[in-house]
Design a protein around this motif. Structure first.
Motif, mmCIF file in Angstrom:
data_model
loop_
_atom_site.group_PDB
_atom_site.id
_atom_site.type_symbol
_atom_site.label_atom_id
_atom_site.label_comp_id
_atom_site.label_asym_id
_atom_site.label_seq_id
_atom_site.Cartn_x
_atom_site.Cartn_y
_atom_site.Cartn_z
ATOM 1 N N TYR A 5 0.901 -1.330 0.294
ATOM 2 C CA TYR A 5 -0.082 0.179 0.325
ATOM 3 C C TYR A 5 1.046 1.193 -0.382
ATOM 4 O O TYR A 5 1.775 1.166 0.797
ATOM 5 C CB TYR A 5 -0.674 0.096 0.900
ATOM 6 N N THR A 7 0.634 5.868 0.342
ATOM 7 C CA THR A 7 0.131 6.971 0.943
ATOM 8 C C THR A 7 -0.680 7.780 -0.128
ATOM 9 O O THR A 7 0.200 7.762 -0.852
ATOM 10 C CB THR A 7 0.897 7.362 2.248
ATOM 11 N N GLU A 10 3.043 9.376 -1.170
ATOM 12 C CA GLU A 10 3.524 8.851 -2.117
ATOM 13 C C GLU A 10 3.400 8.621 -3.211
ATOM 14 O O GLU A 10 3.875 8.797 -4.813
ATOM 15 C CB GLU A 10 4.100 7.302 -1.310
ATOM 16 N N HIS A 36 -7.008 2.829 6.442
ATOM 17 C CA HIS A 36 -6.382 2.117 7.318
ATOM 18 C C HIS A 36 -6.801 1.853 8.588
ATOM 19 O O HIS A 36 -8.008 2.828 8.934
ATOM 20 C CB HIS A 36 -5.150 2.749 7.738
ATOM 21 N N TYR A 41 -6.681 6.384 7.292
ATOM 22 C CA TYR A 41 -5.625 6.834 6.917
ATOM 23 C C TYR A 41 -6.197 6.761 5.236
ATOM 24 O O TYR A 41 -6.680 5.296 5.152
ATOM 25 C CB TYR A 41 -4.171 7.634 6.592
ATOM 26 N N ARG A 42 -5.910 7.071 3.960
ATOM 27 C CA ARG A 42 -6.680 6.584 2.485
ATOM 28 C C ARG A 42 -5.095 6.037 2.206
ATOM 29 O O ARG A 42 -4.130 6.050 2.084
ATOM 30 C CB ARG A 42 -6.780 7.953 2.302
ATOM 31 N N LEU A 43 -5.324 4.560 2.343
ATOM 32 C CA LEU A 43 -4.197 4.192 1.215
ATOM 33 C C LEU A 43 -4.753 3.199 -0.080
ATOM 34 O O LEU A 43 -5.386 3.131 0.330
ATOM 35 C CB LEU A 43 -3.889 2.655 2.161
#
Length: 86
Positions: A5, A7, A10, A36, A41-43
């Motif tokens: 995964y 972030t 990234e 997560h 948080y978005r992954l």
């Protein structure tokens, strides 16, 4: 073990866009976010990001290749202005 995964930050850095753009793609369905479990948080899956990159590359090639071949010289478009004086 490779990362599974990425972030938002990234993905944005890899694709050369802002994190807001990545979030907008998520909202529009271009990129699917997974949350997560601890911090929500978005992954993003690496495979999904790779697919998006492939789509971008295909669209770049499609823009460079004309859809229909031109047979001869095209006539320039002419606009005529008609003015009626009262």
């Amino acid at each position: 073990m490779p990362k599974q995964y990425l972030t938002v930050k990234e993905v944005a850095r890899l694709l050369g866009v802002t994190p807001l753009t990545v979030r907008n793609w998520d909202a529009r369905g271009k990129l699917t976010a997974h949350r997560h479990p601890m911090n929500n948080y978005r992954l993003y899956k690496v495979e999904d990001v790779e697919e998006l990159v492939k789509e971008f590359e295909i669209s770049k090639v499609a823009r460079k290749v004309p859809n229909t071949p031109t047979v001869g010289p095209e006539k320039p478009m002419v606009r005529k202005l008609k003015i009626d004086i009262l």
